[in-house]
Design a protein around this motif. Structure first.
Motif, short mmCIF file in Angstrom:
data_model
loop_
_atom_site.label_atom_id
_atom_site.label_comp_id
_atom_site.label_asym_id
_atom_site.label_seq_id
_atom_site.Cartn_x
_atom_site.Cartn_y
_atom_site.Cartn_z
N ALA A 154 -27.81 24.50 7.67
CA ALA A 154 -27.54 24.17 6.27
C ALA A 154 -28.00 22.76 5.92
O ALA A 154 -28.28 22.47 4.75
N ASP A 155 -28.08 21.86 6.92
CA ASP A 155 -28.48 20.48 6.62
C ASP A 155 -29.99 20.28 6.76
O ASP A 155 -30.46 19.15 6.84
N GLN A 156 -30.74 21.38 6.78
CA GLN A 156 -32.20 21.29 6.85
C GLN A 156 -32.81 21.64 5.50
O GLN A 156 -32.21 22.34 4.69
N VAL A 157 -34.02 21.15 5.29
CA VAL A 157 -34.76 21.39 4.05
C VAL A 157 -36.18 21.80 4.42
O VAL A 157 -36.80 21.19 5.30
N VAL A 158 -36.70 22.82 3.76
CA VAL A 158 -38.08 23.26 3.97
C VAL A 158 -38.99 22.46 3.04
O VAL A 158 -38.80 22.47 1.82
N THR A 159 -39.95 21.74 3.62
CA THR A 159 -40.86 20.93 2.80
C THR A 159 -41.88 21.81 2.09
O THR A 159 -42.12 22.96 2.48
N PHE B 92 -41.34 25.40 14.29
CA PHE B 92 -41.48 24.50 13.16
C PHE B 92 -41.33 23.07 13.66
O PHE B 92 -40.59 22.79 14.58
N ASN B 93 -42.02 22.15 13.01
CA ASN B 93 -41.96 20.74 13.35
C ASN B 93 -40.84 20.07 12.54
O ASN B 93 -40.82 20.15 11.31
N ARG B 94 -39.89 19.43 13.23
CA ARG B 94 -38.73 18.85 12.57
C ARG B 94 -38.85 17.33 12.44
O ARG B 94 -39.28 16.65 13.36
N LYS B 95 -38.42 16.82 11.28
CA LYS B 95 -38.20 15.39 11.09
C LYS B 95 -36.69 15.17 10.99
O LYS B 95 -36.03 15.75 10.13
N ASN B 96 -36.15 14.33 11.88
CA ASN B 96 -34.71 14.08 11.90
C ASN B 96 -34.41 12.73 11.24
O ASN B 96 -35.10 11.74 11.48
N PHE B 97 -33.35 12.71 10.43
CA PHE B 97 -32.96 11.50 9.71
C PHE B 97 -31.55 11.09 10.12
O PHE B 97 -30.67 11.93 10.32
N PHE B 98 -31.34 9.77 10.22
CA PHE B 98 -30.02 9.21 10.52
C PHE B 98 -29.76 8.06 9.55
O PHE B 98 -30.56 7.13 9.48
N LYS B 99 -28.69 8.18 8.77
CA LYS B 99 -28.36 7.17 7.76
C LYS B 99 -29.55 6.86 6.86
O LYS B 99 -29.85 5.71 6.53
N GLY B 100 -30.28 7.91 6.48
CA GLY B 100 -31.39 7.79 5.55
C GLY B 100 -32.72 7.39 6.16
O GLY B 100 -33.73 7.35 5.45
N ARG B 101 -32.74 7.12 7.46
CA ARG B 101 -33.99 6.69 8.09
C ARG B 101 -34.57 7.80 8.96
O ARG B 101 -33.84 8.42 9.76
N TRP B 102 -35.87 8.04 8.81
CA TRP B 102 -36.56 9.00 9.66
C TRP B 102 -36.67 8.42 11.07
O TRP B 102 -37.19 7.33 11.26
N ILE B 103 -36.16 9.16 12.05
CA ILE B 103 -36.26 8.74 13.45
C ILE B 103 -37.59 9.25 13.98
O ILE B 103 -37.72 10.40 14.40
N LYS B 104 -38.58 8.38 13.95
CA LYS B 104 -39.96 8.77 14.24
C LYS B 104 -40.32 8.63 15.72
O LYS B 104 -41.24 9.28 16.21
N HIS B 105 -39.59 7.76 16.44
CA HIS B 105 -39.95 7.47 17.83
C HIS B 105 -38.84 7.90 18.79
O HIS B 105 -37.95 8.65 18.42
N GLY B 106 -38.94 7.45 20.02
CA GLY B 106 -37.91 7.78 21.00
C GLY B 106 -37.91 9.23 21.42
O GLY B 106 -36.88 9.76 21.84
N GLY B 107 -39.05 9.91 21.27
CA GLY B 107 -39.13 11.32 21.65
C GLY B 107 -38.65 12.26 20.57
O GLY B 107 -38.53 13.46 20.81
N TYR B 108 -38.42 11.74 19.36
CA TYR B 108 -37.87 12.57 18.28
C TYR B 108 -38.91 13.09 17.30
O TYR B 108 -38.57 13.82 16.37
N ASP C 8 -48.19 21.12 11.15
CA ASP C 8 -48.09 20.53 9.83
C ASP C 8 -47.06 21.33 9.02
O ASP C 8 -46.81 22.50 9.27
N GLY C 9 -46.48 20.68 8.03
CA GLY C 9 -45.35 21.28 7.35
C GLY C 9 -44.12 21.01 8.19
O GLY C 9 -44.18 21.09 9.43
N HIS C 10 -43.01 20.64 7.57
CA HIS C 10 -41.86 20.19 8.36
C HIS C 10 -40.54 20.78 7.86
O HIS C 10 -40.42 21.18 6.70
N LEU C 11 -39.59 20.78 8.78
CA LEU C 11 -38.19 20.89 8.43
C LEU C 11 -37.64 19.47 8.38
O LEU C 11 -37.85 18.69 9.32
N LEU C 12 -36.99 19.12 7.30
CA LEU C 12 -36.31 17.83 7.22
C LEU C 12 -34.84 18.06 7.54
O LEU C 12 -34.19 18.89 6.90
N GLU C 13 -34.33 17.36 8.53
CA GLU C 13 -32.94 17.54 8.95
C GLU C 13 -32.18 16.23 8.76
O GLU C 13 -32.49 15.22 9.38
#
Length: 287
Positions: free
Chosen positions: A85-90, A113-129, A166-171
């Protein structure tokens, strides 16, 4: 023309996230099934306004809830897409789904699907995420939930799978903007993970996916998990944190990202190790 896929989503008091999720897939005009575990907010009202079909099942853990969903939702399409439920289809991922034709993928049983994970409004792009591939779409009746897991749910699909890079799930779980919620949630999760790792130590359960570094994303995760279990407790959380921060460039995620990597990559793993020792001591004392 009807879509070749249906959506399934799990909910429990998701009035904050559900409108955002349902709006992101509304244009696809696909059947939506919601398996709820007793929401007391407006989750059911929101889902019904979007035309979703509801089922109820008491929640035990994510893998068993998904197992129930796949066995009880009256899916009539050849494919199913299982999202949170906390995901969005781009829009880019939605275009993939708009263009999807079953007859063009007869040899394929699942899609990552390729996921982009967010924490407190910031995309966690590194650290294996990122990139981070999740098996979310598969042929109904062929893919299934791995119920050997207690917390870290994943789907298993025999046969060929493909990756949509390409194309993402935003979580983004907006409830986790409150750090007390995040800590309480992961404290509960650490109980399940600790129990599961102790069971694996004693060979009570085995990995459902065949581990393989060069295999599918799920097989690679199983390979890493297999090696994680062989590392000494209390040492491995620090090694993992260093890997994420230094070798996987987690430091580039800024202050918010560093907080996330510390909590998820070190604090959570350390709590799991402590609880494993408590479980093992209790079992030895019982004997």
């Amino acid at each position: 023309m009807s879509t070749p896929y249906s959506f399934i989503v799990l909910t429990y008091n998701e009035e904050l996230h559900l409108p955002r999720f349902l709006q992101s897939i509304a244009e696809l005009n696909a059947p939506v099934f919601i398996v709820d575990s007793g929401s007391t907010d407006t989750t059911i009202k929101i889902g019904e306004e979007f035309g979703a079909t509801f089922l109820y099942n008491p929640f035990k853990n994510h893998p068993t809830q998904w197992d129930f969903a796949l066995k009880n939702c009256s899916v009539q399409t050849p494919w199913v897409i299982c999202l949170d439920a906390d995901q969005v289809v781009t829009p880019e991922l939605k275009q993939h789904l708009i263009n999807f034709k079953d007859e063009e993928h007869t040899a394929t049983n699942g899609f990552y699907f390729n996921r982009k994970n967010f924490f407190k409004g910031r995309w966690i792009k590194h650290g294996g995420y990122y990139p981070f591939y999740l098996l979310k779409m598969f042929r109904f009746g062929i893919g299934y939930s791995d119920t050997t897991e207690k917390m870290d749910h994943r789907f298993v699909v025999p046969g060929k799978t493909e990756i949509w890079k390409d194309g993402h799930l935003l979580e983004e779980n907006l409830k986790e903007n409150n750090i007390s919620f995040w800590i309480a949630k992961h404290n509960r999760y650490s109980d399940l993970v600790a129990e599961q790792e102790v069971e694996r130590m004693r060979s009570v359960i085995t990995l459902a996916e065949k581990p393989g570094f060069w295999g599918s994303p799920n097989q690679r995760k199983a390979w890493y998990k297999q090696r994680w279990q062989k590392l000494p407790r209390y040492v491995r959380p620090m090694l993992y944190f260093i890997q994420r921060m230094v070798f996987q460039l987690g430091i580039l995620d800024g202050r918010t990202g560093v907080i996330f990597h510390f909590l998820q990559g070190f604090w959570f793993r350390l709590i799991v190790d402590i609880k494993m020792d408590e479980i093992l001591k209790q079992k030895n004392d019982t004997k």
